[in-house]
Design an enzyme around this catalytic site. Structure first.
Site, mmCIF file in Angstrom:
data_model
loop_
_atom_site.group_PDB
_atom_site.id
_atom_site.type_symbol
_atom_site.label_atom_id
_atom_site.label_comp_id
_atom_site.label_asym_id
_atom_site.label_seq_id
_atom_site.Cartn_x
_atom_site.Cartn_y
_atom_site.Cartn_z
ATOM 1 N N HIS A 411 0.935 -1.241 -0.030
ATOM 2 C CA HIS A 411 -0.015 0.139 0.017
ATOM 3 C C HIS A 411 0.864 1.289 0.005
ATOM 4 O O HIS A 411 0.383 2.215 -0.346
ATOM 5 C CB HIS A 411 -0.895 -0.031 1.167
ATOM 6 C CG HIS A 411 -2.289 0.316 0.871
ATOM 7 N ND1 HIS A 411 -2.667 1.593 -0.004
ATOM 8 C CD2 HIS A 411 -3.590 0.119 1.186
ATOM 9 C CE1 HIS A 411 -3.959 1.768 0.019
ATOM 10 N NE2 HIS A 411 -4.393 0.612 0.638
ATOM 11 N N ARG A 412 2.184 1.115 0.152
ATOM 12 C CA ARG A 412 3.112 2.300 0.134
ATOM 13 C C ARG A 412 3.154 2.766 -1.469
ATOM 14 O O ARG A 412 3.413 3.817 -1.586
ATOM 15 C CB ARG A 412 4.345 2.098 0.848
ATOM 16 C CG ARG A 412 4.272 1.590 2.288
ATOM 17 C CD ARG A 412 5.820 1.152 2.682
ATOM 18 N NE ARG A 412 6.184 0.106 2.065
ATOM 19 C CZ ARG A 412 7.342 -0.815 2.301
ATOM 20 N NH1 ARG A 412 8.152 -0.208 3.128
ATOM 21 N NH2 ARG A 412 7.695 -1.451 1.511
#
Length: 438
Positions: A411-412
């Protein structure tokens, strides 16, 4: 003068190898390039070639033994050359194993430990990096050996982390890479206080009839990398069900024609890999990695394909996959799978992947969520194709074929909407397979 055959660096993260099998014996003649041994690295078991020509005077390492990078494995004599009177003394005098070992005697000073590492006589040895001598001295200062994996030691050297100040979360309290990377540089918390105590691992209780199987180099690195992935990468998961009937019909049509003409037959996985490649080109944000203060978006799709072998799981890479046709992808994955199972892959074929596909459909698994293969930002999981009742456009219940695709994302790097867009692109290609070959 006799020559030493030493342990080469067969993978990018290798610090030692296990000699699985000798293909030669003492007294045999060898030529440069001849296969002389099978060596297990942290990634796979590979064939090792001789770097010398001559006659084997002595095999230094027994089968099953662990060998540090640059450590002697065998002694080779040139034609007509006699062996030294004290062959063991010659081996000891020319050994470079000391700096590559993961433990040092307490009585050794930092200078004594570091001295052999400056020889660098063999291209396969691991060059000294960072404050290694200082770290070894500290680890041995109180006479207690620090239990840490080779990869954790390497990362500690690079980051300047004192392993004696860490408490491991690996098996038996062993320090693993994740412990080092989560520690402040220098190994102490801000303000000089001791780091927070790690939660001890929960150990199994083995009975007298239970078997304890030591970790192989490959299984050890799998454990460390997946632990690091799950503890350091913020995973999120998306699932999508696609209509597999058009793909199955298209594949049957092509394979029926190929059977008549002697052409290439394709597997379902060939089409899935092609769809992944096309989708990654259409949604390039998934073909990326997190790099501290930046996101690296890759120009090419270097597709890692998960292949199960008896020793574990390997992920060889199809490079610049976006430039390859369906037939080339099919040939490439078949070749990689065959050579992986026969231990014929070279180290560079495991490196540089930008995203991974894991297909468990042939094992009857309908759907699953895979763990990201770091430092990649996405892995696609592929389930089986099932015959199920479905509701058609007219509201009638008819027989259909469905398949689940799952995306695990970092999700980064990958947002939920980006992952959803990628899966929508996958659905479009699977349900309109002719688009893959135009």
């Amino acid at each position: 003068m006799p020559k030493l055959i030493k342990m080469p660096k067969l993978s990018d993260t290798m610090t030692e190898g296990t000699l699985v099998k000798w293909h030669i014996k003492e007294g045999d003649a060898v030529d440069m390039g001849k296969i002389i041994a099978d060596v297990e690295t942290d990634k796979a078991t590979m064939e090792m070639q001789s770097f010398e020509t001559g006659t084997i005077a002595k095999l230094v390492v027994k089968e099953g033994g662990k060998v540090a990078l640059g450590a002697p494995m065998a002694v080779v004599l040139a034609a007509g050359e006699a062996a030294p009177a004290d062959l063991d003394a010659f081996i000891a005098a020319n050994s470079e194993a000391a700096p590559a070992k993961t433990e040092a005697p307490a009585a050794k000073s930092a200078e004594t430990t570091a001295a052999p590492a400056k020889k660098g006589a063999f291209a396969g040895t691991l060059p000294p990096t960072g404050p290694a001598p200082k770290k070894r001295a500290a680890a041995a200062a109180n006479g207690v050996r620090v239990k840490a994996s080779p990869l954790a030691r390497k990362v500690a050297e690079e980051r300047g982390v004192d392993l004696t100040k860490l408490q491991g979360t690996g098996p038996g309290g062993r320090i693993v890479r994740a412990d080092v990377e989560s520690a402040p540089v220098g190994g102490t918390a801000s303000g000089g206080s001791a780091p927070a105590k790690a939660v001890p691992s929960i150990r199994p209780v083995a009975g007298p009839d239970d078997q304890r199987i030591p970790l192989t180099g490959m299984r050890n690195i799998i454990a460390e990398r997946l632990l690091a992935s799950k503890t350091q990468i913020p995973h999120f998961y998306l699932q999508i069900e696609v209509d597999a009937a058009p793909l199955m019909a298209f594949r049957k049509h092509i394979n029926d024609a190929a059977e008549k003409t002697g052409g290439v037959k394709f597997t379902v996985n060939d089409f899935i890999l092609k769809a992944v490649i096309r989708s990654a080109v259409a949604v390039p944000a998934v073909n990326a990695s997190f790099d501290g203060d930046a996101i690296v978006q890759f120009k090419h799709v270097n597709l890692s394909v998960a292949i199960a072998i008896p020793e574990g799981l390997v992920t060889p890479v199809i490079r610049e996959a976006e430039t390859k046709t369906l037939q080339e992808i099919s040939a490439a994955v078949k070749d990689l799978a065959t050579r992986a199972k026969n231990k014929k892959l070279s180290p560079d074929e495991f490196q540089g992947g930008t995203l991974t596909v894991s297909n468990l459909g042939s094992y009857g698994i309908d759907q699953f969520s895979a763990i990201i293969n770091p430092p990649q930002a996405m892995i696609l999981s592929v389930g089986s194709i099932r015959n199920v009742p479905v509701v058609n456009d007219k509201g009638a219940i008819v027989a259909g074929q469905r398949m689940w695709l799952g995306l695990s994302g970092d999700h980064r790097v990958v947002d939920g909407a980006v992952g959803a867009t990628f899966l929508q692109e996958m659905r479009k290609l699977v349900e309109n397979p002719a688009l893959m070959v135009v």
